[in-house]
Design an enzyme around this catalytic site. Structure first.
Site, PDB file in Angstrom:
ATOM      1  N   ASP A  13       0.912  -1.347   0.101  1.00  0.00           N
ATOM      2  CA  ASP A  13      -0.002   0.195  -0.105  1.00  0.00           C
ATOM      3  C   ASP A  13       0.852   1.357   0.100  1.00  0.00           C
ATOM      4  O   ASP A  13       1.985   1.251   0.361  1.00  0.00           O
ATOM      5  CB  ASP A  13      -0.845   0.073   1.251  1.00  0.00           C
ATOM      6  N   GLY A  14       0.353   2.332  -0.420  1.00  0.00           N
ATOM      7  CA  GLY A  14       0.785   3.551  -0.526  1.00  0.00           C
ATOM      8  C   GLY A  14       0.095   4.751   0.087  1.00  0.00           C
ATOM      9  O   GLY A  14      -1.149   4.536  -0.260  1.00  0.00           O
ATOM     10  N   GLU A  52       2.497   4.042  -4.213  1.00  0.00           N
ATOM     11  CA  GLU A  52       1.880   2.695  -4.389  1.00  0.00           C
ATOM     12  C   GLU A  52       2.752   1.947  -5.362  1.00  0.00           C
ATOM     13  O   GLU A  52       2.826   0.498  -5.089  1.00  0.00           O
ATOM     14  CB  GLU A  52       0.514   2.860  -5.368  1.00  0.00           C
ATOM     15  N   ASP A  75      -4.052  -2.541  -3.559  1.00  0.00           N
ATOM     16  CA  ASP A  75      -5.527  -1.916  -3.670  1.00  0.00           C
ATOM     17  C   ASP A  75      -5.418  -0.886  -4.773  1.00  0.00           C
ATOM     18  O   ASP A  75      -6.378  -0.232  -4.993  1.00  0.00           O
ATOM     19  CB  ASP A  75      -5.979  -1.629  -2.322  1.00  0.00           C
ATOM     20  N   HIS A 129      -9.243  -0.661   2.406  1.00  0.00           N
ATOM     21  CA  HIS A 129      -9.974  -0.200   3.597  1.00  0.00           C
ATOM     22  C   HIS A 129     -11.315  -0.839   3.557  1.00  0.00           C
ATOM     23  O   HIS A 129     -12.307  -0.401   3.702  1.00  0.00           O
ATOM     24  CB  HIS A 129     -10.306   1.355   3.254  1.00  0.00           C
ATOM     25  N   ASP A 139      -1.425  -0.812   4.914  1.00  0.00           N
ATOM     26  CA  ASP A 139      -2.006   0.633   4.867  1.00  0.00           C
ATOM     27  C   ASP A 139      -1.333   1.426   6.189  1.00  0.00           C
ATOM     28  O   ASP A 139      -0.719   2.470   6.238  1.00  0.00           O
ATOM     29  CB  ASP A 139      -3.688   0.686   5.041  1.00  0.00           C
TER      30      ASP A 139
END
Length: 153
Positions: A13-14, A52, A75, A129, A139
């Site tokens: 994640d970023g 990301e 994501d 999320h 995250d």
């Protein structure tokens, strides 16, 4: 079928707050029962897309053995579609988009292309999320990378 003992799972994640602005990235690597958390960030302005992209690059670049079968969960539709659909066209077009514009984040796309070359990488998209445990962990790592970048650690 792939030998399960040679499969690495990577969750990435970023984050950028605001976007563009300072950013962080996080990755969870799982190889059998072994796990490793990675994170980092940029205190200077960057973008969510750069963060990301940085997460899977950093995760892949830490792997010492090759070739491996790697399942990467992101994501980011941008990362998944970029590496699985757009990259071959960009390379064939001299790193220009179909509109003949320079590819954004070319430096990172080149690094990602080089990092995946050594392995059999399978890309998976997960809804962000949405309670996916490893995505939520990635995250939190991205947020930590951002905090640490801002604090100078």
């Amino acid at each position: 079928m792939s030998d399960p003992s040679r499969v690495v799972e990577i969750y990435t994640d970023g984050a950028c707050v605001p976007n563009p602005g300072p950013g962080g990235w996080g990755a969870v690597l799982r190889y059998g029962t072994a796990e490793k958390d990675l994170c980092g960030g940029e205190a200077t302005p960057t973008t969510n897309n750069r963060m990301e992209l940085t997460a899977p690059i950093q995760a892949l670049e830490t792997l010492k053995r090759a070739p491996l079968v790697i399942d990467i969960y992101t994501d980011s539709v941008y990362v998944r579609d970029g590496i699985t659909k757009w990259l071959p066209r960009w390379q064939a077009n001299g790193w220009l988009t179909s509109a003949r514009q320079p590819v954004k984040n070319e430096d990172l796309w080149r690094r990602l292309a080089a990092a995946v070359e050594r392995h059999e990488v399978r890309w998976h998209w997960v809804k962000g999320h949405n309670g996916h445990p490893e995505n939520e962990r990635a995250d939190r790592l991205a947020a930590r990378g951002l905090r640490e970048a801002l604090s100078g650690r």
